[in-house]
Structures are given as C-alpha cells and as structure tokens.
Motif scaffolding. Structure first.
Motif, PDB file in Angstrom:
ATOM      1  N   SER A  88      38.012  42.790  50.920  1.00  0.00           N
ATOM      2  CA  SER A  88      37.557  41.467  51.367  1.00  0.00           C
ATOM      3  C   SER A  88      36.183  41.114  50.789  1.00  0.00           C
ATOM      4  N   LEU A  89      35.906  41.580  49.581  1.00  0.00           N
ATOM      5  CA  LEU A  89      34.613  41.273  48.958  1.00  0.00           C
ATOM      6  C   LEU A  89      34.691  39.925  48.239  1.00  0.00           C
ATOM      7  N   LYS A  90      33.722  39.074  48.476  1.00  0.00           N
ATOM      8  CA  LYS A  90      33.718  37.732  47.870  1.00  0.00           C
ATOM      9  C   LYS A  90      32.402  37.516  47.132  1.00  0.00           C
ATOM     10  N   ASP A  91      32.470  37.456  45.801  1.00  0.00           N
ATOM     11  CA  ASP A  91      31.294  37.194  44.969  1.00  0.00           C
ATOM     12  C   ASP A  91      30.120  38.107  45.314  1.00  0.00           C
ATOM     13  N   PHE A  92      30.424  39.367  45.639  1.00  0.00           N
ATOM     14  CA  PHE A  92      29.352  40.324  45.950  1.00  0.00           C
ATOM     15  C   PHE A  92      28.691  40.800  44.661  1.00  0.00           C
ATOM     16  N   ILE A 122      31.677  40.806  42.102  1.00  0.00           N
ATOM     17  CA  ILE A 122      32.734  41.666  42.637  1.00  0.00           C
ATOM     18  C   ILE A 122      33.598  40.863  43.604  1.00  0.00           C
ATOM     19  N   ASN A 123      34.885  40.816  43.300  1.00  0.00           N
ATOM     20  CA  ASN A 123      35.849  40.121  44.159  1.00  0.00           C
ATOM     21  C   ASN A 123      37.086  40.992  44.351  1.00  0.00           C
ATOM     22  N   THR A 124      37.522  41.092  45.597  1.00  0.00           N
ATOM     23  CA  THR A 124      38.749  41.850  45.886  1.00  0.00           C
ATOM     24  C   THR A 124      39.584  41.077  46.907  1.00  0.00           C
ATOM     25  N   SER A 125      40.846  41.462  47.001  1.00  0.00           N
ATOM     26  CA  SER A 125      41.716  40.878  48.028  1.00  0.00           C
ATOM     27  C   SER A 125      42.799  41.906  48.348  1.00  0.00           C
ATOM     28  N   ALA A 126      43.659  41.578  49.280  1.00  0.00           N
ATOM     29  CA  ALA A 126      44.737  42.490  49.664  1.00  0.00           C
ATOM     30  C   ALA A 126      45.685  42.777  48.510  1.00  0.00           C
ATOM     31  N   THR A 127      45.701  41.883  47.509  1.00  0.00           N
ATOM     32  CA  THR A 127      46.588  42.084  46.356  1.00  0.00           C
ATOM     33  C   THR A 127      45.820  42.373  45.065  1.00  0.00           C
ATOM     34  N   VAL A 176      35.460  45.090  39.852  1.00  0.00           N
ATOM     35  CA  VAL A 176      34.746  44.531  38.692  1.00  0.00           C
ATOM     36  C   VAL A 176      35.760  44.315  37.575  1.00  0.00           C
ATOM     37  N   SER A 177      35.886  43.073  37.118  1.00  0.00           N
ATOM     38  CA  SER A 177      36.898  42.818  36.080  1.00  0.00           C
ATOM     39  C   SER A 177      36.348  41.939  34.953  1.00  0.00           C
ATOM     40  N   GLN A 178      35.032  42.023  34.734  1.00  0.00           N
ATOM     41  CA  GLN A 178      34.406  41.273  33.653  1.00  0.00           C
ATOM     42  C   GLN A 178      33.511  42.200  32.829  1.00  0.00           C
ATOM     43  N   LEU A 179      33.403  41.900  31.545  1.00  0.00           N
ATOM     44  CA  LEU A 179      32.577  42.703  30.627  1.00  0.00           C
ATOM     45  C   LEU A 179      31.902  41.790  29.612  1.00  0.00           C
TER      46      LEU A 179
END
Length: 409
Positions: free
Chosen positions: A358-362, A373-378, A383-386
């Motif tokens: 449940s991380l939103k723009d951390f 950092i963004n995550t969700s149940a799916t 971290v998905s940027q470089l």
C-alpha cells in the motif's frame, strides 16, 4: 445522599469505564510472533563471507540504521531487534538460516535477504509458513508474483527492466552492434540475459554473437573475457557480481579490448568495484541507477544525502561512504521503517504485507529525483524506474531521462 455514598456509587462506574477503555485499547493491538509492546524482531540473511561478500555491507548498514532508529525511540515506541546471519551465498545455508530465524528466533519477518539463488531456495518455505519475505535484495522478476507468492516482495528494479533499458539504448544508438555477454550461471544471470533478449526482440539472434557463463566457484573469469574478445564484439554486456565485475574491468583494459561496456547496476559500486578495478580502466562504462551516488558531489547540498552523510559519520563510521551498498541498505531500511510505522499497533504478518502493498509515491532520502515507490495488491515491484549513467573521471554521470520499466510479474 452523603458525599461518601456518591463517591462510592461513582466508583464502579469509573472502574467499568476504565475496563471498557482498557479493553478497547488492548483489542486494537494485534501481534504475531516476533512483535510485542516493546519489540519488533526482524530476521536477515547476508553473504558476509563467500564469493558475494562485497554485499555484506548492506546488512551492516541496516544494522546501524536500526540502532539509530532505536536510539531515537524506536518505531511507534517499539525497538527493532535485528538478527542477521551469514549464508556465504550458499542456498543450502540460506535454508538453514531461514529455518533458524523463523522457528528458533521467532522473527516477525525476514527482511532484505540477499541473492537470487538464496531467496529462491527459501521462497516456498516462507510462503508455506506465511512469514513475510520482504524486500528481498535481488532484482529477479519472479519476486513480483503476488498471486502465487503473496508473502514475497522485492524492492529494487527488476533485472529484466534494466537490461531492457540497455537493449532500447543499443537499438537506437548502435543497431548494428555485435554483442558479447558474460553472465553468472544462475537465476540472477539468466534473468538479466532474458531481459536483454526480450528488449532486442527479433534482432537478438543476429546481434548477440556470444553468451558466456561462469560459476561463482571459479577463482577468476579472465579466460572468459579473452574468449569473448576473440568474437570482435563491439559491445560487452557484463552480468556479474562485484568480485567478478572488477576482474572483468581489469582484464578488458589489460588485453586492450575496445568495446562499449554495459555493467549491471548491482555491480556499479564505486567503492567495491570501480575503485579496485581502477578508475582509468572504468572510463565510459554504461550502467543504470535508481539511487543517488554518494561519491557524486552534485548531491553535497541535497537534504536527503546530507542526512545520509550524517548517518554514515555518526552511526556507521566504519562504513565506506563510496560503497553503493551503504546507500542501498539505508534506502531499503527507511522503506521498512515506513511500513512498520503504517502498521501501527497491528503488527501481524498479514498486516505487514498489506502495508507493504500500500505504498503511494513513497520516497526514501536516497532515491534519484523523479523516482517513487508504488505498490499495490497486484504490483509487488516497489522501484520500477531507472536512469542511464556513464562513468567519467571518478564518478558516474547521469544522462537521458528516468525510464519506467515495462516488465510485469
């Protein structure tokens, strides 16, 4: 009614109210094994010895960071008890240490254990026990699989995302390139290789002229470098851990192989790879980053890096500020602290995973600008940027834009 009688009558009501309030407060607190009113027990497994021992500094940094947090009062009043064991980068040893942490030490979760083969060896065990295997220190794409492994989550960008970025760069800048690849013969190496091939698409077969693998048990990879140079490839993709990355850089310079050198991010540390290999030998190597480089003076006035430098000086003076592992350890530890803060008094394993998802723009203080950092149940890929970078002088220089990965679980 006399005053004393009034007081006596009021007393049971006050006690009743107190009981209700206390019960309510107690009901709000939920704990699983490893958490109490005063402590949160966290397990960790690192290769403090063996072929990947350069990464051991990550665990040491985390230990120092949690000590700092404890000195400041802990997390929601609870002190972190950080228990870290050595597995020498040996999967059977990882299994042994994971069992010890879960069954003997009774930790709430295992955090940031390092290595793709090591974490692969304990993934089914951790999920069967329903113990969080949180923010594993490996970029294998398979950690983003909440459907089949809801108790396992990565942290850093996936290996496939990184090599896809290199592939995009090559297709644009050097579409006729002859590519030679050196990769570690395990899940980690193969994951990077898959990303490169996927990124090159139909051109992979014609552009990649040799794929050479090595074993972590080999003392040196010099013979592999000589073999790859013989292909006359003008691009070298180096998928190695720190010890072997430094060897490759040295050997390439020694034999005069003039090639565009791509080095995977996990071995881009100035302190543990570039400096030992030699600054001169490392010029113009290309890599990609998601964290700020502590050796880069451009961050000297950056508020987040000032906090990091202060931490290194006060709390981890024996650590090498030039070692990229210290920045990794600091950033991932900050992320865990955020998760545990979000948990409040509900320190169940289920809630730990719920908050992690449940991380939103951390942002930790050490992420590059524009990376969140963004995550969700799916989506279990925090971290998905470089951003691409090139080694110049004695530091990495960022170039181009922050690129978002297009690799899913």
């Amino acid at each position: 009614m006399p005053k004393s009688s009034l007081r006596a009558a009021a007393l049971p009501a006050a006690l009743l109210l107190l009981a209700v309030t206390t019960t309510g407060a107690m009901a709000q607190k939920k704990y699983d094994t490893g958490a109490t009113d005063t402590e949160i027990k966290i397990g960790n497994i690192m290769p403090y010895s063996g072929p990947a021992s350069a990464y051991g500094v990550i665990g040491k940094t985390e230990e120092a960071y949690f000590k700092k947090i404890n000195a400041e009062g802990g997390i929601n009043g609870r002190k972190v008890n950080f228990i870290s064991y050595d597995d020498a980068y040996s999967p059977p040893k990882t299994v042994e240490q994971a069992r010890k942490l879960v069954e003997s030490d009774e930790v709430l979760l295992i955090f940031n254990s390092l290595g793709t083969p090591s974490n692969s060896a304990i993934q089914k065990y951790m999920n069967s026990k329903k113990v969080p295997q949180l923010f594993v220190a490996t970029g294998a794409t398979k950690w983003n699989d909440p459907k089949d492994f809801p108790w396992t989550m990565g942290w850093q960008p996936s290996y496939q995302s990184e090599t896809q970025i290199y592939a995009k760069y090559l297709l644009k800048e050097k579409p006729g390139a002859k590519i030679a690849v050196l990769f570690q013969n395990d899940d980690y190496g193969k994951d990077y290789l898959k990303g490169l091939k996927d990124g090159l698409g139909a051109k992979a077969a014609s552009m990649i002229v040799m794929e050479e693998s090595y074993e972590t048990s080999e003392p040196t990879i010099d013979n592999h470098i000589v073999k790859l140079k013989a292909t006359n490839a003008d691009v070298f993709v180096n998928i190695t851990t720190p010890k072997f990355a430094a060897q490759a850089i040295k050997k390439i310079a020694e034999i005069g192989w003039k090639t565009t050198h791509f080095l995977n991010n996990v071995s881009a540390s100035v302190g543990s790879v570039i400096k030992p290999a030699g600054y001169e030998a490392s010029q113009d190597i290309i890599s990609a980053a998601y964290l700020k480089d502590a050796s880069d003076p451009q961050w000297n006035d950056d508020a987040g890096m000032k906090a990091f430098y202060a931490f290194m000086k006060k709390d981890f003076p024996e650590g090498n500020v030039l070692d990229g592992g210290t920045v990794v350890g600091y950033g991932v530890a900050q992320t865990l602290v955020q998760i545990l803060k979000q948990c409040g008094d509900n320190l169940t394993r289920e809630n730990v995973m719920k908050q992690a998802a449940s991380l939103k723009d951390f942002r930790t203080e050490v992420l590059l600008p524009g990376i969140k950092i963004n995550t969700s149940a799916t989506d279990f890929a925090p971290v998905s940027q470089l951003q691409p970078m090139r080694f110049k002088g004695e530091k990495w220089e960022l170039f181009g834009d922050v690129i978002s990965a297009d690799v899913g679980g």
